[in-house]
Design a protein around this motif. Sequence first.
Motif, PDB file in Angstrom:
ATOM      1  N   PHE A   1       2.167   5.854  -7.321  1.00  0.00           N
ATOM      2  CA  PHE A   1       1.024   5.837  -8.237  1.00  0.00           C
ATOM      3  C   PHE A   1       1.012   7.042  -9.170  1.00  0.00           C
ATOM      4  CE2 PHE A   1      -3.241   7.068  -9.460  1.00  0.00           C
ATOM      5  CZ  PHE A   1      -3.659   5.933 -10.130  1.00  0.00           C
TER       6      PHE A   1
ATOM      7  N   SER B   1      -2.817  -0.388 -13.636  1.00  0.00           N
ATOM      8  CA  SER B   1      -3.213  -1.558 -12.833  1.00  0.00           C
ATOM      9  C   SER B   1      -2.291  -2.734 -13.113  1.00  0.00           C
ATOM     10  CB  SER B   1      -4.650  -1.959 -13.148  1.00  0.00           C
ATOM     11  OG  SER B   1      -5.539  -0.975 -12.725  1.00  0.00           O
TER      12      SER B   1
ATOM     13  N   TYR C   1       2.357   1.686  -3.458  1.00  0.00           N
ATOM     14  CA  TYR C   1       1.302   2.165  -4.365  1.00  0.00           C
ATOM     15  C   TYR C   1       1.057   3.658  -4.145  1.00  0.00           C
ATOM     16  CZ  TYR C   1      -3.250   2.538  -6.633  1.00  0.00           C
ATOM     17  OH  TYR C   1      -4.292   2.910  -7.429  1.00  0.00           O
ATOM     18  N   ASN C   2       0.864   4.058  -2.908  1.00  0.00           N
ATOM     19  CA  ASN C   2       0.580   5.465  -2.613  1.00  0.00           C
ATOM     20  C   ASN C   2       1.742   6.375  -2.988  1.00  0.00           C
ATOM     21  OD1 ASN C   2      -2.000   4.942  -1.641  1.00  0.00           O
ATOM     22  ND2 ASN C   2      -1.286   4.662   0.451  1.00  0.00           N
TER      23      ASN C   2
ATOM     24  N   PHE D   1       1.129  -2.229 -11.356  1.00  0.00           N
ATOM     25  CA  PHE D   1       1.167  -2.498  -9.923  1.00  0.00           C
ATOM     26  C   PHE D   1       0.883  -3.964  -9.594  1.00  0.00           C
ATOM     27  CE2 PHE D   1       1.168   2.102  -9.674  1.00  0.00           C
ATOM     28  CZ  PHE D   1       2.174   2.283  -8.738  1.00  0.00           C
TER      29      PHE D   1
ATOM     30  N   GLU E   1       0.830  -1.206   0.000  1.00  0.00           N
ATOM     31  CA  GLU E   1       0.000   0.000   0.000  1.00  0.00           C
ATOM     32  C   GLU E   1       0.866   1.258   0.000  1.00  0.00           C
ATOM     33  OE1 GLU E   1      -3.464   2.151   2.685  1.00  0.00           O
ATOM     34  OE2 GLU E   1      -2.899   0.084   3.118  1.00  0.00           O
TER      35      GLU E   1
END
Length: 164
Positions: free
Chosen positions: A9, A31, A5-6, A34, A2
Amino acid sequence: MEEVYNTYFSSVYNYVFYRILDRETTEDIVSDVFMKVLRHLDRFDAQKASMKSWIMRIADRTLIDHYRRQRPSVSFDNEEAGVERLVPVQFEDQYEQLMSPARRELLAALKQLPERERMFIYYRYFLNITNRRIAREMNMKENTVSTVLHRARRNLRVLLQDRV
């Protein structure tokens, strides 16, 4: 994952979007990127590259795969598609800016540029990377970068004038 990703992104999304210039295709590719990062996170070696470099390399390879599968296209005529459903909340303002008439004209003109020129404009003006760093990263002379950028700006100006 997470946190990864944050953290990355926005960089991945912008990198892909300004190559594809299609929001829905960009979301699909991001998508995929990731998912690959998640599947191969155990293979990441911080001594070989930074996390950002590793993820951007995955993004680049995913884009290459996309280009191999199909020729990209741009569609600006689906404004009614439901922003809340398709765009994450943090991107609503960016989406509104993208869909402004002036921005739409710019994106349409960018799509007509050769990919090389479009990428140089992206690096220089969207990522604010200096000509020197672009030259170093792309293994070329700084004068060449300046020349390509000059040509790209000139071509973009002509394309935008033709649209008026």
